[in-house]
Design a protein around this motif. Structure first.
Motif, mmCIF file in Angstrom:
data_model
loop_
_atom_site.group_PDB
_atom_site.id
_atom_site.type_symbol
_atom_site.label_atom_id
_atom_site.label_comp_id
_atom_site.label_asym_id
_atom_site.label_seq_id
_atom_site.Cartn_x
_atom_site.Cartn_y
_atom_site.Cartn_z
ATOM 1 N N PRO A 154 -6.364 0.627 -9.492
ATOM 2 C CA PRO A 154 -5.361 0.968 -8.472
ATOM 3 C C PRO A 154 -4.271 1.909 -8.989
ATOM 4 C CG PRO A 154 -5.862 -1.361 -8.355
ATOM 5 C CD PRO A 154 -6.573 -0.828 -9.561
ATOM 6 N N VAL A 155 -3.854 1.744 -10.231
ATOM 7 C CA VAL A 155 -2.811 2.611 -10.765
ATOM 8 C C VAL A 155 -3.299 4.067 -10.839
ATOM 9 C CG1 VAL A 155 -3.368 2.301 -13.219
ATOM 10 C CG2 VAL A 155 -1.019 2.765 -12.535
ATOM 11 N N ASP A 156 -4.599 4.292 -11.006
ATOM 12 C CA ASP A 156 -5.138 5.653 -11.027
ATOM 13 C C ASP A 156 -5.002 6.321 -9.665
ATOM 14 O OD1 ASP A 156 -5.872 5.264 -13.677
ATOM 15 O OD2 ASP A 156 -7.873 4.537 -13.124
ATOM 16 N N VAL A 157 -5.232 5.553 -8.620
ATOM 17 C CA VAL A 157 -5.083 6.080 -7.261
ATOM 18 C C VAL A 157 -3.622 6.474 -7.024
ATOM 19 C CG1 VAL A 157 -5.249 5.508 -4.807
ATOM 20 C CG2 VAL A 157 -7.029 4.741 -6.384
ATOM 21 N N PHE A 158 -2.711 5.605 -7.435
ATOM 22 C CA PHE A 158 -1.286 5.901 -7.270
ATOM 23 C C PHE A 158 -0.861 7.108 -8.099
ATOM 24 C CE2 PHE A 158 -0.789 1.113 -6.433
ATOM 25 C CZ PHE A 158 -0.990 1.298 -5.077
ATOM 26 N N LEU A 159 -1.332 7.190 -9.334
ATOM 27 C CA LEU A 159 -0.974 8.327 -10.188
ATOM 28 C C LEU A 159 -1.478 9.644 -9.618
ATOM 29 C CD1 LEU A 159 -1.456 7.023 -13.828
ATOM 30 C CD2 LEU A 159 0.639 7.833 -12.772
ATOM 31 N N ALA A 160 -2.675 9.642 -9.082
ATOM 32 C CA ALA A 160 -3.218 10.874 -8.493
ATOM 33 C C ALA A 160 -2.371 11.313 -7.303
ATOM 34 C CB ALA A 160 -4.665 10.664 -8.059
ATOM 35 N N ARG A 161 -1.978 10.376 -6.457
ATOM 36 C CA ARG A 161 -1.138 10.718 -5.303
ATOM 37 C C ARG A 161 0.244 11.193 -5.733
ATOM 38 N NH1 ARG A 161 -2.101 7.778 0.122
ATOM 39 N NH2 ARG A 161 -4.339 8.072 0.297
ATOM 40 N N VAL A 171 2.296 3.866 -0.506
ATOM 41 C CA VAL A 171 2.247 2.658 0.324
ATOM 42 C C VAL A 171 0.861 2.461 0.928
ATOM 43 C CG1 VAL A 171 3.094 1.649 2.478
ATOM 44 C CG2 VAL A 171 4.692 2.541 0.813
ATOM 45 N N GLY A 172 0.298 3.496 1.478
ATOM 46 C CA GLY A 172 -1.028 3.378 2.086
ATOM 47 C C GLY A 172 -2.128 3.946 1.224
ATOM 48 N N GLY A 173 -1.954 3.919 -0.083
ATOM 49 C CA GLY A 173 -2.892 4.576 -0.982
ATOM 50 C C GLY A 173 -4.177 3.832 -1.258
ATOM 51 N N LEU A 174 -4.147 2.528 -1.219
ATOM 52 C CA LEU A 174 -5.343 1.782 -1.597
ATOM 53 C C LEU A 174 -6.349 1.619 -0.472
ATOM 54 C CD1 LEU A 174 -3.985 -1.002 -3.954
ATOM 55 C CD2 LEU A 174 -5.210 1.086 -4.534
ATOM 56 N N THR A 175 -5.882 1.523 0.749
ATOM 57 C CA THR A 175 -6.791 1.271 1.866
ATOM 58 C C THR A 175 -7.906 2.311 1.988
ATOM 59 O OG1 THR A 175 -4.995 0.170 3.022
ATOM 60 C CG2 THR A 175 -6.905 0.825 4.337
ATOM 61 N N PRO A 176 -7.615 3.607 1.979
ATOM 62 C CA PRO A 176 -8.722 4.570 2.093
ATOM 63 C C PRO A 176 -9.558 4.693 0.819
ATOM 64 C CG PRO A 176 -6.617 5.726 2.058
ATOM 65 C CD PRO A 176 -6.325 4.273 2.046
ATOM 66 N N ASN A 177 -9.100 4.121 -0.277
ATOM 67 C CA ASN A 177 -9.812 4.247 -1.547
ATOM 68 C C ASN A 177 -10.392 2.927 -2.047
ATOM 69 O OD1 ASN A 177 -9.262 7.093 -2.085
ATOM 70 N ND2 ASN A 177 -7.131 6.443 -2.230
#
Length: 134
Positions: free
Chosen positions: A106-113, A89-95
């Motif tokens: 964006p999907v890479d950030v979500f996949l890493a988390r 949910v809050g994954g994109l803001t700090p990245n």
């Protein structure tokens, strides 16, 4: 063997996700003290707490499966899915600054988390299963 564009793209995306995975570990847990160990300890404490409460109160769940095993398998899975959704949910803001790079999506950030949460919950589940088995 000749490199194909798909294989090259897959290699690049794998490296991007691995770098985001390492960045997530460092930003979330830091480089000092218990840090990274907390990834495994947090799900363990929650699962053990729920299992202990159900065991102490002699709760039943309407089946013949022992309550500790039921809590271990059920709550570990629920905790995994809850944490994956909460972290995304809050994954994109700090990245946001990383999204200016051409290869970071964006999907890479979500996949890493998600991979980080899955790794922590799975390791926690295996350790608790081994402890209860012994």
């Amino acid at each position: 063997m000749f490199a194909t564009p798909f294989r090259d793209s897959l290699t690049i995306q794998t490296r991007v996700i691995a770098a985001l995975f390492m960045r997530e570990i460092i930003t979330r847990f830091g480089r000092h003290n218990i840090g990274f160990l907390w990834l495994f300890v947090e799900p363990m404490t929650f699962t053990l707490g729920i299992a202990a409460l159900w065991y102490i109160t002699r709760s039943t769940h309407g089946h013949h499966v022992p309550i500790v095993e039921f809590a271990l398998t059920g709550y570990s899975t629920v905790l995994l899915w809850r944490n994956c959704a909460t972290r995304c949910v809050g994954g994109l803001t700090p990245n946001l600054s990383l999204l200016f790079h051409r290869n970071v999506k964006p999907v890479d950030v979500f996949l890493a988390r998600i991979l980080l949460e899955v790794a922590g919950a799975t390791c926690s589940f295996y350790v608790l299963t081994l402890v209860f088995y012994v």
